[in-house]
Scaffold this motif. Structure first.
Motif, PDB file in Angstrom:
ATOM      1  N   VAL A  28     -33.287 -19.244  80.948  1.00  0.00           N
ATOM      2  CA  VAL A  28     -32.491 -18.751  79.828  1.00  0.00           C
ATOM      3  C   VAL A  28     -31.455 -19.821  79.481  1.00  0.00           C
ATOM      4  CG1 VAL A  28     -30.903 -16.990  79.000  1.00  0.00           C
ATOM      5  CG2 VAL A  28     -32.809 -16.344  80.483  1.00  0.00           C
ATOM      6  N   ASN A  30     -28.397 -20.233  77.931  1.00  0.00           N
ATOM      7  CA  ASN A  30     -27.321 -19.349  77.507  1.00  0.00           C
ATOM      8  C   ASN A  30     -26.207 -20.117  76.791  1.00  0.00           C
ATOM      9  OD1 ASN A  30     -26.039 -16.879  77.248  1.00  0.00           O
ATOM     10  ND2 ASN A  30     -25.134 -16.924  79.295  1.00  0.00           N
ATOM     11  N   PHE A  56     -30.314 -18.120  74.134  1.00  0.00           N
ATOM     12  CA  PHE A  56     -29.625 -16.832  74.243  1.00  0.00           C
ATOM     13  C   PHE A  56     -28.135 -16.998  73.977  1.00  0.00           C
ATOM     14  CE2 PHE A  56     -28.109 -12.975  76.333  1.00  0.00           C
ATOM     15  CZ  PHE A  56     -29.152 -12.078  76.129  1.00  0.00           C
ATOM     16  N   SER A  58     -24.969 -14.344  74.664  1.00  0.00           N
ATOM     17  CA  SER A  58     -24.550 -13.029  75.117  1.00  0.00           C
ATOM     18  C   SER A  58     -23.557 -12.402  74.143  1.00  0.00           C
ATOM     19  CB  SER A  58     -23.905 -13.129  76.505  1.00  0.00           C
ATOM     20  OG  SER A  58     -24.840 -13.561  77.462  1.00  0.00           O
ATOM     21  N   CYS A  88     -25.166  -9.950  70.338  1.00  0.00           N
ATOM     22  CA  CYS A  88     -26.059 -10.754  71.175  1.00  0.00           C
ATOM     23  C   CYS A  88     -27.195 -11.331  70.333  1.00  0.00           C
ATOM     24  CB  CYS A  88     -26.629  -9.877  72.283  1.00  0.00           C
ATOM     25  SG  CYS A  88     -27.978 -10.634  73.206  1.00  0.00           S
ATOM     26  N   GLY A  90     -31.030 -13.303  70.866  1.00  0.00           N
ATOM     27  CA  GLY A  90     -32.080 -13.695  71.795  1.00  0.00           C
ATOM     28  C   GLY A  90     -32.554 -12.601  72.726  1.00  0.00           C
ATOM     29  N   LEU A 129     -25.114 -11.689  80.317  1.00  0.00           N
ATOM     30  CA  LEU A 129     -26.503 -11.587  79.873  1.00  0.00           C
ATOM     31  C   LEU A 129     -27.055 -10.191  80.181  1.00  0.00           C
ATOM     32  CD1 LEU A 129     -29.324 -14.179  80.212  1.00  0.00           C
ATOM     33  CD2 LEU A 129     -29.688 -11.906  81.148  1.00  0.00           C
TER      34      LEU A 129
END
Length: 235
Positions: A28, A30, A56, A58, A88, A90, A129
């Motif tokens: 991931v 992030n 991603f 969060s 968020c 993703g 996440l």
């Protein structure tokens, strides 16, 4: 997303591949809102050649009550302004990847129950996440490393359980490791050599980039101490 290789836990990947080859690995990427889009795209392409990789962002806030919002746009279609919202980005992509792994494990027509361990260095956003996926603030989060101190199981749905894990630093002598400190894996109050850290940041980024970021200038012979003094003065 700002420094994927330094935050990647390759020792765990190696252990899984050697000892538990049946366990699937998903990367991931992030905090994509903190990195330039072209850099995010390049890292996703590079890492996807190794493992499934999901960009991603969060959630950074909640809507009414304790609910966490999911943006409908794909990460690749999200505008810069959308990346600055509390929602968020993703989550749907990551859930599709996880459920695809579960279907493949169960075989034709089946649904496997699976436990997903969220593993990584401290302060990379593991708990955030998880909260984003389950759409609620269930796992404790914070700006400092080490907020999560024990394993915590959180049910995503009937098939998937998420396992929130404490952040682990894998460097030898990690308490004094400059690389661990620059990952924000060490609490600020535990940093003993601020000058050494400043030197390491300059070596990594260059004086020009640091001076531009903090809007300062350094003359001839300006070192780490001089740079820290100038930054303190403007802040």
């Amino acid at each position: 997303a700002r420094d994927p290789l330094s935050c990647r836990t390759t020792s765990i990947e190696d252990y899984i591949n050697s000892n538990r080859p049946e366990v699937a690995i998903v990367l991931v990427l992030n905090k994509i809102d903190l990195a330039p889009p072209h850099a995010v795209d390049a890292w996703v392409r590079h890492l996807s050649a190794i493992y499934p990789t999901v960009p991603f962002k969060s959630a950074t806030g909640t809507r009414r009550g304790n609910a966490v919002g999911h943006a409908k746009e794909k990460v690749s279609e999200a505008s810069a302004s959308k990346k600055r919202t509390p929602d968020c980005l993703g989550a749907q992509h990551l859930l599709q990847v996880l459920k695809g792994i579960g279907l493949g494990t169960a075989g034709f027509g089946g649904k496997a129950k699976m436990t997903v361990g969220v593993v990584g260095y401290p302060n990379v956003g593991k708990s955030s996440l998880i909260n984003s996926l389950i759409r609620a603030k269930s796992a404790e989060t914070g700006d400092k490393p080490g907020v999560t101190r024990s394993l915590q199981e959180l049910r995503l749905d009937k098939a998937i359980t998420l396992l929130d894990t404490p952040g682990v630093v894998f460097d030898a002598n990690h308490a004094s490791s400059l690389s661990a400190i620059m990952r924000h894996s060490v609490a600020i109050e535990r940093i003993e050599d601020a000058e050494g850290l400043a030197d390491a940041v300059v070596q990594r980024c260059g004086y020009g980039a640091v001076c531009s970021h903090y809007n300062i200038s350094l003359g001839e012979g300006g070192g780490a101490v001089s740079m820290l003094e100038r930054i303190a003065a403007v802040r």
